[in-house]
Scaffold this motif. Structure first.
Motif, PDB file in Angstrom:
ATOM      1  N   LYS A 118       0.906  -1.327  -0.050  1.00 29.04           N
ATOM      2  CA  LYS A 118       0.109   0.080   0.066  1.00 29.04           C
ATOM      3  C   LYS A 118       0.935   1.388   0.083  1.00 29.04           C
ATOM      4  O   LYS A 118       0.459   2.263  -0.812  1.00 29.04           O
ATOM      5  N   TYR A 119       1.970   1.098   0.813  1.00 29.31           N
ATOM      6  CA  TYR A 119       2.776   2.262   0.723  1.00 29.31           C
ATOM      7  C   TYR A 119       3.366   2.742  -0.697  1.00 29.31           C
ATOM      8  O   TYR A 119       3.702   3.851  -1.263  1.00 29.31           O
ATOM      9  N   ALA A 120       3.739   1.495  -1.240  1.00 30.49           N
ATOM     10  CA  ALA A 120       4.363   1.685  -2.786  1.00 30.49           C
ATOM     11  C   ALA A 120       3.327   1.801  -3.780  1.00 30.49           C
ATOM     12  O   ALA A 120       3.331   1.754  -4.950  1.00 30.49           O
ATOM     13  N   LYS A 121       1.687   2.050  -3.394  1.00 26.66           N
ATOM     14  CA  LYS A 121       0.693   1.873  -4.284  1.00 26.66           C
ATOM     15  C   LYS A 121       0.489   1.219  -5.014  1.00 26.66           C
ATOM     16  O   LYS A 121       0.058   1.307  -6.146  1.00 26.66           O
ATOM     17  N   ILE A 122       0.716  -0.081  -4.698  1.00 20.86           N
ATOM     18  CA  ILE A 122       0.282  -1.530  -5.261  1.00 20.86           C
ATOM     19  C   ILE A 122      -1.143  -1.937  -4.935  1.00 20.86           C
ATOM     20  O   ILE A 122      -1.296  -1.708  -3.768  1.00 20.86           O
ATOM     21  N   ARG A 123      -1.811  -2.481  -5.782  1.00 20.76           N
ATOM     22  CA  ARG A 123      -3.127  -2.726  -5.751  1.00 20.76           C
ATOM     23  C   ARG A 123      -2.945  -4.296  -5.042  1.00 20.76           C
ATOM     24  O   ARG A 123      -3.043  -5.262  -5.593  1.00 20.76           O
ATOM     25  N   TYR A 124      -2.880  -4.361  -3.772  1.00 17.92           N
ATOM     26  CA  TYR A 124      -2.551  -5.637  -2.851  1.00 17.92           C
ATOM     27  C   TYR A 124      -3.614  -6.687  -3.134  1.00 17.92           C
ATOM     28  O   TYR A 124      -3.469  -7.631  -3.382  1.00 17.92           O
ATOM     29  N   GLY A 125      -5.128  -6.163  -2.845  1.00 13.49           N
ATOM     30  CA  GLY A 125      -6.017  -7.008  -3.076  1.00 13.49           C
ATOM     31  C   GLY A 125      -6.138  -7.561  -4.387  1.00 13.49           C
ATOM     32  O   GLY A 125      -6.574  -8.875  -4.699  1.00 13.49           O
ATOM     33  N   MET A 126      -5.829  -6.874  -5.515  1.00 11.68           N
ATOM     34  CA  MET A 126      -6.104  -7.304  -6.837  1.00 11.68           C
ATOM     35  C   MET A 126      -4.974  -8.268  -6.993  1.00 11.68           C
ATOM     36  O   MET A 126      -5.219  -9.350  -7.544  1.00 11.68           O
ATOM     37  N   LEU A 127      -3.813  -8.047  -6.455  1.00  8.08           N
ATOM     38  CA  LEU A 127      -2.622  -9.108  -6.675  1.00  8.08           C
ATOM     39  C   LEU A 127      -2.888 -10.395  -6.003  1.00  8.08           C
ATOM     40  O   LEU A 127      -2.594 -11.354  -6.489  1.00  8.08           O
ATOM     41  N   VAL A 128      -3.486 -10.468  -4.767  1.00 10.00           N
ATOM     42  CA  VAL A 128      -3.887 -11.610  -4.142  1.00 10.00           C
ATOM     43  C   VAL A 128      -4.445 -12.442  -4.847  1.00 10.00           C
ATOM     44  O   VAL A 128      -4.547 -13.698  -4.930  1.00 10.00           O
ATOM     45  N   MET A 129      -5.784 -11.762  -5.521  1.00  3.89           N
ATOM     46  CA  MET A 129      -6.740 -12.515  -6.210  1.00  3.89           C
ATOM     47  C   MET A 129      -6.365 -13.084  -7.606  1.00  3.89           C
ATOM     48  O   MET A 129      -6.489 -14.130  -7.892  1.00  3.89           O
ATOM     49  N   PHE A 130      -5.341 -12.285  -8.146  1.00  2.97           N
ATOM     50  CA  PHE A 130      -4.542 -12.818  -9.221  1.00  2.97           C
ATOM     51  C   PHE A 130      -3.558 -13.872  -9.093  1.00  2.97           C
ATOM     52  O   PHE A 130      -3.491 -14.834  -9.735  1.00  2.97           O
ATOM     53  N   VAL A 131      -2.706 -13.622  -7.871  1.00  2.56           N
ATOM     54  CA  VAL A 131      -1.767 -14.732  -7.619  1.00  2.56           C
ATOM     55  C   VAL A 131      -2.571 -15.964  -7.233  1.00  2.56           C
ATOM     56  O   VAL A 131      -2.000 -17.120  -7.842  1.00  2.56           O
ATOM     57  N   MET A 132      -3.574 -16.109  -6.713  1.00  5.59           N
ATOM     58  CA  MET A 132      -4.235 -17.313  -5.943  1.00  5.59           C
ATOM     59  C   MET A 132      -4.872 -17.955  -7.286  1.00  5.59           C
ATOM     60  O   MET A 132      -4.951 -19.256  -7.448  1.00  5.59           O
TER      61      MET A 132
END
Length: 354
Positions: A235-249
């Motif tokens: 979040k500090y690096a302005k990365i969409r963490y939630g989207m990445l979690v769903m994509f990675v899974m």
């Protein structure tokens, strides 16, 4: 104590290889003691294990066959682990991939292979990914621990597979055995020449190189690795963490789904309960042994697959219990994890103070 712990100035250069080899030797030593404890000759048992794993062409082909689904499941697990998302559900995602591939094979038996096989792979990837998407959604929306949710979904997936092969997909000509009708020729991945090894091996090479390139050269791959430091860092690096979690899974489950498709199509040529042999759980061991690196995963997958073939040989020759292989896998993993300590720390003798 005469010794003290000191952090290394830089990681031990050849430490990973030394730790792995040491863990392997230690596990073999413990295995030899277990064989001796059953009243068998330990040296003879180790020779039988070696011959069954690497001693001839038949053994090497068997190891390659088992390493293909193991490699794909391990890749999927490793992708999730890089983000510190603990996907323990590769076994269920593997089963869903097999179900997806079978669905296409039974629905379109008259299609030629160049159309039917891609359909089977696509559906296997979608169903395997969707099965992994469920715990990702629960984690983000309801804060459900993904370790528990992925583990529980394994049992549901396996029971769903049983429900299908005992029910609507059961072959009427199977004499009561739970299995689907045999796939048409277009739904079967062919073998390479006259060997037992099939073209799924080439698929593994392509997927492995593709994942390595994705992680190394794409922005999304970089964000994925950076998010492994935690949600706050992302979040500090302005990365969409939630989207990445769903994509990675979804990606993780899709790779396991690929493995289910290949095993169903190329090895069994139909869906049946014997498909489930624990590749998804062994993949966790492989991913940690390989430190989540694709090339290392290929090596570790082949090694553990060869050990599985060797243990089967031990069972036949010396009547060793089937649990013996699981004990070996566990010993290797535990000793490697314990040995990780020496990659960053070293033991030194304390200086005496007069």
């Amino acid at each position: 104590m005469p010794l003290k712990i000191r952090k290394r100035d830089e990681p031990w250069k050849w430490g990973a290889l030394v730790v792995f080899l040491g863990a392997l030797l230690f596990s073999l030593l413990v295995s030899a003691l277990l064989i001796e404890g059953q009243g068998k000759d330990a040296l003879h048992g180790m020779i039988v294990l070696w011959e069954g794993s690497f001693g001839n062409l038949w053994a090497l082909e068997g190891a390659l066959l088992k390493s293909i689904p193991l490699f794909l499941c391990s890749l999927g697990v490793a992708v999730a682990f890089r983000m510190q998302i603990w996907n323990i559900g590769a076994e269920g995602q593997f089963a869903l991939g097999a179900i997806g591939a079978t669905w296409m094979a039974l629905s379109f038996p008259d299609l030629p292979g160049f159309l039917l096989l891609p359909l089977m792979f696509i559906m296997a990837f979608i169903l395997g990914g969707a099965w992994a998407f469920i715990p990702a959604f629960l984690k983000l929306k309801l804060r459900v621990n993904e370790i528990i949710s992925t583990l529980m979904l394994n049992y549901i997936a396996i029971l769903l597979l049983d429900h299908l092969v005992f029910g609507v997909w059961k072959d009427p000509a199977s004499f009561g055995f739970p299995m689907t009708p045999e796939f048409s020729v277009g739904a079967i991945i062919p073998h390479i020449g006259s060997t037992r090894v099939h073209w799924g091996l080439l698929f593994c090479v392509i997927v492995g190189i593709g994942l390595w390139a994705f992680m190394r050269f794409t922005r999304l791959g970089f964000e994925l690795q950076a998010s492994g430091e935690g949600a706050r860092v992302a979040k500090y690096a302005k990365i969409r963490y939630g989207m990445l979690v769903m994509f990675v899974m979804f990606l993780s489950g899709g790779f396991a789904g690929f493995a289910g498709c290949i095993e169903t199509s190329a090895v069994l040529n139909r869906l049946q309960p014997s498909l489930i042999v624990g590749y998804g759980y062994t993949a966790i061991v492989v991913a940690w042994l390989a430190r989540l690196e694709p090339l290392n995963i290929a090596f570790a997958s082949f090694l553990l697959a060869a050990l599985r073939v060797g243990v089967e040989n031990l069972q036949l020759e010396l009547q060793i219990p089937a649990a013996f292989g699981v004990i070996m896998e566990g010993m290797i993993l535990l000793t490697v994890l314990a040995g990780q300590f020496f990659l960053l720390y070293t033991l030194e003798r304390k200086q005496r103070q007069d």
